[in-house]
Design an enzyme around this catalytic site. Structure first.
Site, mmCIF file in Angstrom:
data_model
loop_
_atom_site.group_PDB
_atom_site.id
_atom_site.type_symbol
_atom_site.label_atom_id
_atom_site.label_comp_id
_atom_site.label_asym_id
_atom_site.label_seq_id
_atom_site.Cartn_x
_atom_site.Cartn_y
_atom_site.Cartn_z
ATOM 1 N N CYS A 115 0.833 -1.191 -0.116
ATOM 2 C CA CYS A 115 -0.162 0.013 0.029
ATOM 3 C C CYS A 115 0.953 1.249 -0.140
ATOM 4 O O CYS A 115 0.376 2.349 -0.337
ATOM 5 C CB CYS A 115 -0.823 0.066 1.212
ATOM 6 S SG CYS A 115 -1.949 -1.337 1.353
ATOM 7 N N HIS A 260 -4.160 6.747 1.479
ATOM 8 C CA HIS A 260 -4.199 5.474 0.870
ATOM 9 C C HIS A 260 -5.720 5.046 1.282
ATOM 10 O O HIS A 260 -6.054 5.113 2.675
ATOM 11 C CB HIS A 260 -3.325 4.493 1.291
ATOM 12 C CG HIS A 260 -3.649 3.115 1.054
ATOM 13 N ND1 HIS A 260 -3.920 2.569 0.054
ATOM 14 C CD2 HIS A 260 -3.724 1.998 2.037
ATOM 15 C CE1 HIS A 260 -4.474 1.223 0.311
ATOM 16 N NE2 HIS A 260 -4.182 0.965 1.516
ATOM 17 N N ASN A 290 -10.244 -1.242 -1.573
ATOM 18 C CA ASN A 290 -8.816 -0.970 -1.174
ATOM 19 C C ASN A 290 -7.939 -1.691 -2.512
ATOM 20 O O ASN A 290 -8.131 -2.818 -2.647
ATOM 21 C CB ASN A 290 -8.271 -1.523 0.079
ATOM 22 C CG ASN A 290 -6.893 -1.299 0.258
ATOM 23 O OD1 ASN A 290 -6.347 -1.007 -0.325
ATOM 24 N ND2 ASN A 290 -6.561 -1.557 1.756
HETATM 25 N N1 COA Z 1 -18.478 -10.273 7.199
HETATM 26 C C1 COA Z 1 -19.194 -10.417 8.442
HETATM 27 N N2 COA Z 1 -18.582 -10.766 9.359
HETATM 28 C C2 COA Z 1 -17.331 -10.808 9.405
HETATM 29 C C3 COA Z 1 -16.593 -10.330 8.096
HETATM 30 C C4 COA Z 1 -17.217 -10.090 7.143
HETATM 31 N N3 COA Z 1 -16.678 -9.821 5.890
HETATM 32 N N4 COA Z 1 -15.216 -10.556 8.321
HETATM 33 C C5 COA Z 1 -15.090 -10.721 9.733
HETATM 34 N N5 COA Z 1 -16.266 -10.917 10.488
HETATM 35 C C6 COA Z 1 -16.511 -11.333 11.716
HETATM 36 C C7 COA Z 1 -15.315 -11.919 12.276
HETATM 37 O O1 COA Z 1 -15.273 -13.258 12.125
HETATM 38 C C8 COA Z 1 -15.911 -11.730 13.838
HETATM 39 O O2 COA Z 1 -16.813 -12.625 14.206
HETATM 40 P P1 COA Z 1 -16.770 -13.310 15.771
HETATM 41 O O3 COA Z 1 -17.052 -11.925 16.524
HETATM 42 O O4 COA Z 1 -17.921 -14.166 15.765
HETATM 43 O O5 COA Z 1 -15.316 -13.894 15.989
HETATM 44 C C9 COA Z 1 -16.385 -10.447 13.747
HETATM 45 O O6 COA Z 1 -16.758 -10.172 12.304
HETATM 46 C C10 COA Z 1 -15.651 -8.954 14.326
HETATM 47 O O7 COA Z 1 -14.322 -9.403 13.595
HETATM 48 P P2 COA Z 1 -13.069 -8.281 13.839
HETATM 49 O O8 COA Z 1 -12.037 -8.926 13.109
HETATM 50 O O9 COA Z 1 -12.933 -8.253 15.579
HETATM 51 O O10 COA Z 1 -13.764 -7.177 13.245
HETATM 52 P P3 COA Z 1 -13.019 -5.870 13.326
HETATM 53 O O11 COA Z 1 -13.979 -4.781 13.893
HETATM 54 O O12 COA Z 1 -11.780 -5.622 13.665
HETATM 55 O O13 COA Z 1 -13.146 -5.333 11.632
HETATM 56 C C11 COA Z 1 -11.722 -5.175 9.966
HETATM 57 C C12 COA Z 1 -12.217 -6.138 10.798
HETATM 58 C C13 COA Z 1 -10.808 -6.032 9.033
HETATM 59 C C14 COA Z 1 -12.800 -4.656 8.942
HETATM 60 C C15 COA Z 1 -10.841 -4.241 10.739
HETATM 61 O O14 COA Z 1 -10.064 -4.961 11.499
HETATM 62 C C16 COA Z 1 -10.237 -3.376 9.772
HETATM 63 O O15 COA Z 1 -10.553 -2.428 9.103
HETATM 64 N N6 COA Z 1 -8.788 -3.351 10.248
HETATM 65 C C17 COA Z 1 -8.029 -2.661 8.737
HETATM 66 C C18 COA Z 1 -7.899 -3.541 7.623
HETATM 67 C C19 COA Z 1 -7.355 -2.588 6.292
HETATM 68 O O16 COA Z 1 -7.478 -1.569 6.230
HETATM 69 N N7 COA Z 1 -6.283 -3.291 5.849
HETATM 70 C C20 COA Z 1 -5.940 -2.877 4.728
HETATM 71 C C21 COA Z 1 -4.608 -2.301 5.187
HETATM 72 S S1 COA Z 1 -3.770 -1.542 3.952
#
Ligand code: COA
Length: 333
Positions: A115, A260, A290
């Protein structure tokens, strides 16, 4: 030469629109979950069953930039290509793009900084142009993620985020002091390399990828989402403050920040951290997801076409991603 200026930009995304509702058919997810956590409504993916690489998307983006600049392919002196999804393991995608543009002999460099790749590439292009090594540099960011995502429920935390696309920026010299690229700051912390990564194929394995790897899904990106989030919202504002400080400027001088497009919540926290108004920050993640190395040039091209930036305005770019890597640039557009 005083510095490096943006001559023109171009972008290109595949026609195929994949909405969150489309993803509900493939995995256990919902439009509501994806929009709330990421801000993504839809993304573009290359059509299935066709061999379309990032270099194909980059070619169209480059042609659009050349047209705006009233230049031709032959006016490009060097190519820098940022991607985490090269068409093939080797040679670099820049060579494939060079061939598709019909250019022979000019330098072609791949940047593998995910990224942050566009900013790492910008730093190199700026140095090349300032030292007179090359006059006109084509800097592209291009990705085809869709062919490498786990689109089952197992991969849902990653696969709902990423989209395909390309952005191209033509860079050239400027004689005017205080014009163009004012500074670029870069950073990395390899302690977090495995918090956002793809394990295989990897040359540390014999063979580099085997059926057991594939069964375990190790060919797909793995992400510690909350760790990425926490670091991104600290590193991006920090890099912006640093690059502005080095240039003797402050956040109030920013006309447009293009972060980004990682996740809308990350962008909102970066905006809050820097105390910027809504009109100072650009976002198009709802349309494209993204697109990693392509996200900044794609957003820049769109911001320019929407008239969000005039010549002479202060443009700031910021990135954070796998590695972890990060960076920021201040540009007098
Ligand atoms: N749809 C539905 N549920 C989902 C899912 C999806 N696509 N992806 C994950 N879940 C679930 C998980 O399994 C978890 O379930 P559980 O509570 O039963 O275990 C629940 O949602 C919460 O997951 P969690 O990982 O704690 O969610 P979060 O609030 O941290 O959000 C991201 C996940 C990935 C959206 C978040 O961590 C994020 O935005 N991180 C940065 C990612 C990013 O920008 N990456 C690119 C970097 S360049």
């Amino acid at each position: 030469m005083a510095g490096t200026r943006i001559i023109a930009t171009g972008s290109h995304v595949p026609d195929r629109v994949v909405t969150n509702v489309d993803l509900e058919e493939l995995m256990d997810t919902s439009d509501e979950w994806i929009q709330q956590r990421t801000g993504v409504k839809e993304r573009r993916w290359v059509p299935e069953g066709r061999e379309i690489g990032g270099s194909d998307l980059a070619k169209v983006a480059t042609e659009r930039a050349l047209k705006k600049a009233e230049l031709e392919e032959g006016d490009i002196d060097a190519i820098i290509y940022a991607t985490l999804s090269p068409d093939h393991m080797f040679p670099g995608a820049a060579c494939f793009l060079q061939q598709k543009l019909g250019l022979k002999g000019i330098a072609a460099l791949d940047i593998r900084n995910q990224c942050s790749g566009f900013l790492y590439g910008l730093s190199i292009a700026d140095a090349w142009i300032r030292t007179g090594a090359y006059e006109r540099v084509l800097l592209v960011g291009a990705e085809v993620h869709s062919t490498g995502l786990d689109i089952s429920t197992r991969g849902r935390d990653v696969s709902v985020i990423f989209g395909d696309g390309a952005g191209a920026v033509l860079l050239g010299p400027t004689d005017k002091n205080g014009d163009g690229v004012l500074g670029v700051t870069l950073g990395a912390d390899g302690r977090y390399a495995k918090d956002l990564w793809v394990d295989v194929p990897g040359s540390i394995y014999h063979p580099q990828c085997d059926p057991a790897h594939m069964t375990e899904g190790r060919q797909y990106p793995q992400m510690e989402g909350s760790k990425v989030f926490k670091h991104a919202v600290v590193k991006m504002p920090g890099a912006v403050r640093r690059v502005l400080g080095d240039a003797g400027l402050g956040t109030e001088d920013i006309r447009l920040l293009i972060p980004h497009q990682a996740n809308l919540r990350i962008t909102e926290m970066v905006q809050q951290g820097l105390r910027l108004r809504d009109d100072q920050v650009f976002s198009n993640i709802h349309k494209y997801g993204n697109t990693t190395a392509a996200s900044i040039p794609l957003a820049l091209d769109e911001a320019l076409s929407e008239g969000r930036l005039e010549r002479g305005d202060l443009l700031v770019l910021a990135a954070f991603g796998a590695g972890f890597t990060w960076g920021a640039a201040a540009i007098r557009y």
